[in-house]
Write a protein that holds these residues in place. Structure first.
Motif, PDB file in Angstrom:
ATOM      1  N   ASP A  51       1.065  -1.146   0.064  1.00 58.30           N
ATOM      2  CA  ASP A  51       0.056   0.074  -0.036  1.00 58.30           C
ATOM      3  C   ASP A  51       0.849   1.204  -0.070  1.00 58.30           C
ATOM      4  O   ASP A  51       0.811   2.363   0.815  1.00 58.30           O
ATOM      5  N   HIS A  53       0.709   3.711  -2.435  1.00 54.13           N
ATOM      6  CA  HIS A  53      -0.186   4.618  -2.750  1.00 54.13           C
ATOM      7  C   HIS A  53       0.232   5.716  -3.380  1.00 54.13           C
ATOM      8  O   HIS A  53       0.012   6.941  -2.926  1.00 54.13           O
ATOM      9  N   ASP A  91      -1.600  -2.310  -4.423  1.00 55.83           N
ATOM     10  CA  ASP A  91      -2.016  -0.784  -3.980  1.00 55.83           C
ATOM     11  C   ASP A  91      -0.573   0.009  -4.251  1.00 55.83           C
ATOM     12  O   ASP A  91      -0.297   0.855  -3.308  1.00 55.83           O
ATOM     13  N   HIS A 205      -2.412  -8.810  -2.648  1.00 53.71           N
ATOM     14  CA  HIS A 205      -2.781  -7.626  -1.937  1.00 53.71           C
ATOM     15  C   HIS A 205      -3.957  -7.773  -1.105  1.00 53.71           C
ATOM     16  O   HIS A 205      -3.921  -7.333   0.012  1.00 53.71           O
ATOM     17  N   HIS A 238      -3.651  -4.416   2.174  1.00 52.27           N
ATOM     18  CA  HIS A 238      -5.060  -3.850   1.937  1.00 52.27           C
ATOM     19  C   HIS A 238      -5.736  -3.335   3.439  1.00 52.27           C
ATOM     20  O   HIS A 238      -6.653  -2.252   3.035  1.00 52.27           O
ATOM     21  N   HIS A 240      -4.146  -1.775   5.762  1.00 50.76           N
ATOM     22  CA  HIS A 240      -3.046  -0.901   6.310  1.00 50.76           C
ATOM     23  C   HIS A 240      -3.142  -1.135   7.758  1.00 50.76           C
ATOM     24  O   HIS A 240      -2.953  -0.045   8.639  1.00 50.76           O
ATOM     25  N   ALA A 257       0.561  -0.535   5.951  1.00 50.72           N
ATOM     26  CA  ALA A 257       0.768   0.337   4.891  1.00 50.72           C
ATOM     27  C   ALA A 257       2.092   1.352   4.635  1.00 50.72           C
ATOM     28  O   ALA A 257       2.562   1.612   5.896  1.00 50.72           O
TER      29      ALA A 257
END
Ligand SMILES: [Zn+2]
Length: 305
Positions: A51, A53, A91, A205, A238, A240, A257
Motif C-alpha cells: 500500500d 499509494h 496498491d 494484496h 489492503h 493498512h 501500509a
C-alpha cells in the motif's frame, strides 16, 4: 500478477529474464546468516512493503500522511538494509493506477532497484495496463506467462530457503474487493503440486476475512492450500494494519501500509523478513503513525511438511 524491475541489467539478470519469459523461475542469490536450527543454513532477507499509494501529485495527502514523502523517507532505509529482494503487495498507486503514479513510483524506487530486485503485486487501486506501460521496459517482465495467466501478473521468487509466489488479486480498479479467480487458483494448485518442497509464501494484496471488500475466493484458496503442507504463510496488505494470525497452521501476515494508516493505532512502514527453512523473524521498521512497535521482532515457525 507481479512484476520485477532492476535498475542495472547485468548478465545474470538477463539470463533470469530470459528464463522467466518462458514461465520458469526467477532465482536470486540469498544472503548468509544463522539458521533457526542449523548455524550454517543460509538466510534470505526480504523487505516486505504494501500500500505505497504513490500519487502523481507529490503533495497529495490523506489523514495527514503524504504517501510520496513516506516512501521517499523509507528508500534510504531499504538501500542500507540491503535485502535480497523487495516485495510490494499491491496498491502501488494512489487510487486509479494512473501512469503518473507509476512514473513517480519508478523514480522513488530507482535507488533500491539499482541494488536489489523489486517485485510488485497489484491491488485494487492499480491499473494493470498502466503499470505494465511504466515498468514493462525495465529489465523485462519476469512474470509467469502461461496461457491461463496471460491477463494476470504472477511472479515466482525463488530463494535458498523460501519460494514466494506473488499472485494477482486485482478485480476492478478503484473498487474494494479482490479475486484470484479460477484460472489463477488452478494454475497455483498445479504449480504447487509440481514444485519442490522449498517452503512457500504466497503474497498478494487482499485481506482474508469474509467481508465484501476482502478476497472473495478466500474459502476456495484455503481449501486448496491447507493440505499442501509446503505452503507456510500468506503475506498481504489492503487493511493498512499490521498484524499476525493463523489459519490451519498457515501464518497470515498483514503488512502495514507505506502510504497512510486508517487507524492511529497502526504504524506505517515496512517489514524485514529474515527467512530460513523452518520459519522466520519479522522485524517492523516503522516510519510513521504509531511507532510503539518499531523494531519489534515476531518469530514464526512454519508448520511441518
Ligand atoms: Zn491500500
Amino acid at each position: 500478477m507481479a512484476e520485477i524491475f532492476s535498475g542495472s541489467m547485468n548478465r545474470r539478470s538477463f539470463i533470469q529474464t530470459g528464463l522467466a519469459a518462458f514461465g520458469t523461475l526467477v532465482t536470486l542469490n540469498a544472503g548468509c546468516g544463522a539458521g533457526l536450527t542449523n548455524k550454517d543454513e543460509k538466510q534470505t532477507r526480504l523487505a516486505l512493503l504494501a500500500d505505497t499509494h504513490i500519487p502523481e501529485d507529490v503533495e497529495n495527502n490523506y489523514r495527514g500522511f503524504y504517501p510520496y514523502r513516506n516512501l521517499e523517507k523509507i528508500v534510504p532505509d531499504l538501500v542500507s538494509n540491503s535485502p535480497d529482494g523487495v516485495l510490494i503487495a499491491g496498491d502501488l498507486a494512489r487510487l486509479t493506477g494512473q501512469p503518473g503514479d507509476y512514473a513517480n513510483l519508478k523514480k522513488l524506487l530507482s535507488p533500491v532497484a539499482e541494488k536489489t530486485p523489486v517485485f510488485m503485486a497489484l491491488g485494487n487501486h492499480d491499473d494493470r495496463q498502466n503499470f505494465l506501460k511504466v515498468f514493462g521496459d525495465m529489465a523485462g517482465v519476469r512474470a509467469v506467462r502461461e496461457p491461463p495467466l496471460r491477463d494476470k501478473h504472477v511472479v515466482i521468487v525463488k530463494k535458498t530457503s523460501t519460494r514466494v509466489i506473488m499472485l494477482d488479486s486485482l478485480l476492478y480498479t478503484n473498487k474494494v474487493p479482490g479475486l484470484l479467480g479460477k484460472a489463477q487458483r488452478q494454475w497455483l494448485e498445479n504449480y504447487l503440486k509440481e514444485c519442490d518442497e522449498t517452503p512457500v509464501i504466497l503474497c498478494f494484496h487482499h485481506t482474508l476475512s469474509d467481508g465484501d471488500g476482502d478476497l472473495l475466493d478466500v474459502p476456495r484458496l484455503f481449501s486448496m492450500i491447507t493440505p499442501i503442507r509446503k505452503v507456510k504463510a500468506i503475506v498481504y496488505g489492503h487493511s493498512h494494519a499490521y498484524g499476525f494470525s493463523e489459519f490451519e497452521g498457515i501464518h497470515l501476515i498483514n503488512l502495514p501500509a507505506v502510504g497512510y494508516n486508517f487507524s492511529d493505532s497502526d504504524p506505517i512502514g515496512w517489514v524485514e523478513a529474515r527467512l530460513k527453512s523452518r520459519g522466520g523473524d519479522f522485524v517492523l521498521h516503522a516510519a510513521g503513525g504509531n511507532l510503539d512497535r518499531d523494531g519489534s521482532v515476531t518469530k514464526l515457525t512454519w508448520r511441518k511438511g
